[in-house]
Structure formats: C-alpha cells, structure tokens
Design a protein around this motif. Structure first.
Motif, PDB file in Angstrom:
ATOM      1  N   ARG A  35      55.002  33.037  42.398  1.00 34.94           N
ATOM      2  CA  ARG A  35      53.710  32.384  42.275  1.00 34.94           C
ATOM      3  C   ARG A  35      53.219  31.602  43.312  1.00 34.94           C
ATOM      4  O   ARG A  35      54.006  31.162  44.310  1.00 34.94           O
ATOM      5  N   GLY A  36      51.895  31.534  43.412  1.00 32.08           N
ATOM      6  CA  GLY A  36      51.187  30.616  44.183  1.00 32.08           C
ATOM      7  C   GLY A  36      51.553  30.931  45.878  1.00 32.08           C
ATOM      8  O   GLY A  36      51.610  31.964  45.945  1.00 32.08           O
ATOM      9  N   VAL A 315      45.758  33.425  41.898  1.00 28.66           N
ATOM     10  CA  VAL A 315      46.979  32.972  42.694  1.00 28.66           C
ATOM     11  C   VAL A 315      47.182  31.807  42.907  1.00 28.66           C
ATOM     12  O   VAL A 315      48.183  30.931  42.972  1.00 28.66           O
ATOM     13  N   ASP A 316      45.849  30.977  43.407  1.00 26.62           N
ATOM     14  CA  ASP A 316      45.833  29.541  43.938  1.00 26.62           C
ATOM     15  C   ASP A 316      46.242  28.838  42.653  1.00 26.62           C
ATOM     16  O   ASP A 316      46.955  27.520  43.055  1.00 26.62           O
ATOM     17  N   ALA A 317      45.897  29.233  41.442  1.00 23.62           N
ATOM     18  CA  ALA A 317      46.286  28.265  40.154  1.00 23.62           C
ATOM     19  C   ALA A 317      47.597  28.481  39.911  1.00 23.62           C
ATOM     20  O   ALA A 317      47.997  27.621  39.029  1.00 23.62           O
ATOM     21  N   GLY A 318      48.384  29.517  40.324  1.00 14.33           N
ATOM     22  CA  GLY A 318      49.809  29.608  40.227  1.00 14.33           C
ATOM     23  C   GLY A 318      50.070  30.592  39.270  1.00 14.33           C
ATOM     24  O   GLY A 318      51.312  30.661  38.702  1.00 14.33           O
ATOM     25  N   ALA A 319      49.407  31.472  38.703  1.00 16.13           N
ATOM     26  CA  ALA A 319      49.458  32.696  37.913  1.00 16.13           C
ATOM     27  C   ALA A 319      50.305  33.636  38.301  1.00 16.13           C
ATOM     28  O   ALA A 319      50.525  33.922  39.717  1.00 16.13           O
ATOM     29  N   ALA A 320      51.248  34.190  37.655  1.00 16.02           N
ATOM     30  CA  ALA A 320      51.979  35.305  38.058  1.00 16.02           C
ATOM     31  C   ALA A 320      50.868  36.638  38.211  1.00 16.02           C
ATOM     32  O   ALA A 320      50.691  37.407  37.057  1.00 16.02           O
ATOM     33  N   ALA A 345      42.755  43.293  49.942  1.00 10.45           N
ATOM     34  CA  ALA A 345      42.374  42.501  51.003  1.00 10.45           C
ATOM     35  C   ALA A 345      41.010  42.282  51.459  1.00 10.45           C
ATOM     36  O   ALA A 345      40.507  41.354  51.590  1.00 10.45           O
ATOM     37  N   THR A 346      40.337  43.523  51.171  1.00 13.18           N
ATOM     38  CA  THR A 346      38.854  43.548  51.349  1.00 13.18           C
ATOM     39  C   THR A 346      37.872  42.888  49.988  1.00 13.18           C
ATOM     40  O   THR A 346      36.882  42.277  50.359  1.00 13.18           O
ATOM     41  N   GLN A 347      38.492  43.131  48.897  1.00 15.89           N
ATOM     42  CA  GLN A 347      37.711  42.644  47.763  1.00 15.89           C
ATOM     43  C   GLN A 347      38.299  41.381  47.081  1.00 15.89           C
ATOM     44  O   GLN A 347      37.412  40.706  46.362  1.00 15.89           O
ATOM     45  N   LEU A 348      39.466  41.332  47.052  1.00 13.38           N
ATOM     46  CA  LEU A 348      40.189  40.145  46.220  1.00 13.38           C
ATOM     47  C   LEU A 348      40.610  39.076  47.035  1.00 13.38           C
ATOM     48  O   LEU A 348      40.980  38.031  46.596  1.00 13.38           O
ATOM     49  N   ARG A 349      40.464  39.178  48.497  1.00 12.88           N
ATOM     50  CA  ARG A 349      40.903  37.911  49.277  1.00 12.88           C
ATOM     51  C   ARG A 349      42.347  37.648  49.056  1.00 12.88           C
ATOM     52  O   ARG A 349      42.871  36.484  49.301  1.00 12.88           O
ATOM     53  N   LEU A 350      43.198  38.551  48.720  1.00 13.59           N
ATOM     54  CA  LEU A 350      44.586  38.520  48.870  1.00 13.59           C
ATOM     55  C   LEU A 350      44.997  38.914  50.348  1.00 13.59           C
ATOM     56  O   LEU A 350      44.477  39.938  50.910  1.00 13.59           O
ATOM     57  N   THR A 351      45.993  38.146  50.962  1.00 12.06           N
ATOM     58  CA  THR A 351      46.737  38.567  52.293  1.00 12.06           C
ATOM     59  C   THR A 351      47.477  39.946  51.941  1.00 12.06           C
ATOM     60  O   THR A 351      47.988  40.190  50.975  1.00 12.06           O
ATOM     61  N   PRO A 352      47.877  40.649  53.117  1.00 11.32           N
ATOM     62  CA  PRO A 352      48.735  41.866  52.816  1.00 11.32           C
ATOM     63  C   PRO A 352      50.023  41.417  52.526  1.00 11.32           C
ATOM     64  O   PRO A 352      50.802  42.194  51.416  1.00 11.32           O
ATOM     65  N   ALA A 353      50.534  40.040  52.583  1.00  6.08           N
ATOM     66  CA  ALA A 353      51.718  39.865  52.345  1.00  6.08           C
ATOM     67  C   ALA A 353      51.705  39.659  50.723  1.00  6.08           C
ATOM     68  O   ALA A 353      52.568  40.185  49.974  1.00  6.08           O
ATOM     69  N   GLU A 354      50.428  38.754  50.144  1.00  4.75           N
ATOM     70  CA  GLU A 354      50.431  38.728  48.731  1.00  4.75           C
ATOM     71  C   GLU A 354      50.281  39.968  47.988  1.00  4.75           C
ATOM     72  O   GLU A 354      50.872  40.135  47.007  1.00  4.75           O
TER      73      GLU A 354
END
Ligand code: NIG
Ligand code: FE
Length: 417
Positions: A35-36, A315-320, A345-354
């Motif tokens: 999480r997070g 993700v920022d709020a800590g959800a799984a 990465a392009t639409q959800l703004r998550l990094t490749p690692a996330e």
C-alpha cells in the motif's frame, strides 16, 4: 522396430540457471498487499542471475557473485533480457464463445455499451454463443485465451463464468477454467437471462440450483452491481449465500454509477471491488481504510471511452490497488497486462514500479496466492517473464510492444504460441 533409447537419468535436483541477465526485478519485501509508498518499492539487481530449483526461485544475485553450483544445471542465456515475476491477471472473463466485433463496430459509430445491453445485445449475445458452444467448445475457447495470456506474460490467472447463466453452462464454464489451470470465479449474477422475468426470480434459481455445485468448483463469487444489472439488495442476497458456501467474494462495482458496491464490499469483507471508474472521494477514503482491494481495469475504461478510475488518489490514500485486464469480448478485448501497465503510466499516473507491483504481488493477494506468486525471491514459484529490453521499465514504456521473449512456469520454459 528398435527399442527407444533409455530415458537419460533425471538429475536429483531439477535446476535452471538464467545467467547474464541485464536486470532481475521484484517487488520489495515479502508482505502483501503493498500500500501507499510501498507499492512503488522494487528491488533491481543489475547484471544478474536467477537460479530456479524444483520449481521455485532458489537465488537471485549479481553475476560476479555467482557461486560454484556443482552438479547438473541447465543454463539459459539472459543477455539483453530483464527478468520480472510472472504477471498475475486477477480479473478476466476468459470463458466465452464467439466475439462481439459487430457490436464493436456499432459502438465505434456512436452506440453506447449500456444501450446495446438494454436492447438484448451485449453480455446476452455472448450468453447465446456460450450456451451453444458445449463443454468441449468452452474448454477449447478458454485454452486458446489462456495461450494468448501466456504469450503476453501472464502466468497466473483468474477467469469468471457468467456467460452461461443456466446450470449446465455455468458449471461447464467453471470446470473449463479449472481444467485450463485458472482460478475459477462464479459470476453467477452477471446479467438476468431472458427466461427469467426479474433479477430476484433469476437469483432464486441460481442460489437454489447452481450455487451448491458451483461452490465445489469455484474459489470466489462475483456480482455485477450496476443499474440495469443487480442492485445492492440483490447483490447482498447473492453474496451472503455464496459466503455461506465458503466462497471468497468479489464485486463489479462503480463501473457506470455509484450504487453501493464499496459499502457492501466492506460490510461483507469481500476480497475486492473491481472497476471503480465512477468512484468519488468518499469511496476512495472508505477503501483506503479497509482490507478490500481496489482492482482497476484501465483497458476496459479505454475500450468503452469511459473515465479512468481514481488510481492515484487510491494509492496515495493507502488503498490496496491491483491492476487487471478484464479480458472479455464486450468491454475489454485485451489480454495484455503489459498494455495495462502502459495505460497505468499514461492514464492512471502510476509509476512503472507501482504498476508492476499492482499486477504481481497485489493481484496475487486478490487471488489468495501472495505466499507463492508475484515475486522473484527465494521460495516463490519460479514463474518468470523474460523481457527483451535493456531496462525492465520498458514494460510500461513500450506501448503495445512485443516485449515478452520467454516465460518460465515453475522453473521450466513454457511454449509460447
Ligand atoms: O467487467 N461489466 C460487466 N461485465 C464485464 C463485461 C462483460 C461483457 O461486456 O461481456 C466487465 O466489463
Ligand atoms: Fe469484469
């Protein structure tokens, strides 16, 4: 005819060394779900080897520290490749016959998914094709779809029934999924088939006539809680009965409207609520405080031209948070988790690692398999994807790229078709 040569003696320990890899990458730590800020923590070993023994990962390390392995070891050349954990697709509808290319063309011309569904097309047109396929036809279809998923790097997968909606086809679907090696979910409440006058009349039948046997074949139950499908009361009735039969619970929720799926998922301690394209701030906060995973399906949002789910906020709020394809003939004709990682990465703004952690460890958690699947660390199953790239982040970067050069299943090379 000459006798065949004797089988070579099998080494006592079955070992495979993948050597000279550019990188070996794994979500950090051993816990699940991540999480997070933990979601984006991955371990990267450069110029590395990966040793598999008896189907499990035995060691990962730098080439220059490779110990003398002694004895028989099969070797695989990893030059120019990166190893990541086998991808885990925790939400698919891979058991269907036929296709919906006609409907796709109509949608491209302006018809909406919900209109087509209300007019008896959509899910119900796949129900007609799936009922007509017979048990062998279904096994063939699931196996073909499974081969596509493997080709895209998916080594662990879930698939739902839900295109039978009669006793025989629902049970045949669950058997086909199990026989093809998937984790079977009984999506007994996907749509109301035409032979029933109301959702409640259909649920009377499904819970009475199908659930007892479905519960022997499936690991989980799922419901489509949405306007035009099942409401929160009907979903509660369905899920409660399924829980009494020992099934884990999943929900399709907040796809088009917020109709109470998150509250119900939390109340019933469901494993996940999936879609969430319509989820607002309250839903994000509630999920973050809960043990219910948020399964995001950006290929489905893209395919239907819908808003993307609030992934960054979750993700920022800590959800799984987990990612999956939603592979199905209507809303996401896409079996590729690498493509989903690009959309992340392009639409959800998550990094490749996330994105990587979301479709490995966290997806394995949704399937109750996080103890064995989703990491390249000693003791985990040696399910491995070999990417043809100098850096593993090409998984997200190479939009629609043909990156998967090889797949190991339990430490053995899989045949990719
Ligand atoms: O997850 N929304 C409900 N079920 C599927 C779509 C099924 C279909 O269109 O055939 C989904 O998007
Ligand atoms: Fe779905």
């Amino acid at each position: 005819m000459a006798a065949p040569p004797p089988e070579p003696a099998r080494p006592l320990t079955r070992r495979l060394l993948v050597r000279d890899l550019a990188q070996v990458v794994s979500p950090a730590g051993r816990g699940a779900p991540l999480r997070g800020s933990q979601l984006g923590a991955v371990d990267v070993v450069e110029r590395a080897y990966l040793l598999c023994e008896e189907g499990r990962v035995a060691a990962v390390g730098r080439m220059r520290e490779l110990p003398d392995l002694g004895g028989a070891v099969e070797e695989l050349d990893g030059r120019g490749l990166c190893a990541i954990p086998g991808l885990v697709d925790c939400h698919t509808h891979a058991c269907f016959a036929g296709d919906r290319v006609e409907e796709f063309a109509l949608r491209a011309g302006g018809a909406s998914y919900e209109e087509l569904h209300a007019a008896g097309g959509g899910i119900l047109s796949t129900v007609r094709a799936t009922r007509a396929a017979g048990e062998n036809g279904l096994l063939e279809a699931v196996s073909r779809h499974r081969a596509w998923m493997l080709r895209a790097g998916t080594t662990t997968w879930e698939a739902k029934s839900g295109y039978g909606l009669d006793r025989e086809t629902e049970l045949a679907s669950l058997r086909a999924i199990r026989d093809a090696g998937g984790a079977a979910t009984w999506l007994g409440a996907h749509a109301v088939p035409p032979e029933f006058a109301s959702p409640d009349a259909y649920l009377d039948f499904a819970l009475e006539e199908v659930l007892p046997e479905a519960a022997q074949l499936a690991e989980a139950a799922d419901v489509f809680l949405e306007r035009g499908a099942f409401d929160a009361l009907q979903a509660r009735r369905f899920l409660t009965a399924c829980r009494e039969h020992g099934l884990a619970l999943r929900l399709h929720g907040d796809q088009f409207t917020q109709a109470g799926a998150i509250g119900l998922a939390i109340e019933l301690a469901a494993r996940s609520v999936d879609h969430l394209e319509a989820t607002g701030d309250d839903g994000v906060r509630a999920l973050a405080l809960s043990d219910v995973s948020a399964v995001l399906l950006p290929a489905s949002a893209l395919f239907l031209g819908r808003p993307m789910p609030p992934a960054r906020a979750l993700v920022d709020a800590g959800a799984a948070v987990a990612l999956a394809t939603d592979f199905n003939p209507g809303s996401a004709y896409c079996e590729s988790l690498p493509l989903v990682c690009s959309l992340a990465a392009t639409q959800l703004r998550l990094t490749p690692a996330e994105a990587l952690s979301a479709c490995t460890v966290n997806a394995a958690h949704v399937l109750g398999r996080a103890g064995r699947k989703g990491r390249l660390a000693p003791g985990f199953d040696a399910d491995v994807v070999l990417l043809d790239a100098p850096d593993w982040r090409h998984l997200s970067y190479h939009l629609g790229g043909d990156l998967v050069r090889g797949v190991l299943l339990g430490g053995q090379q899989a045949e990719l078709r």
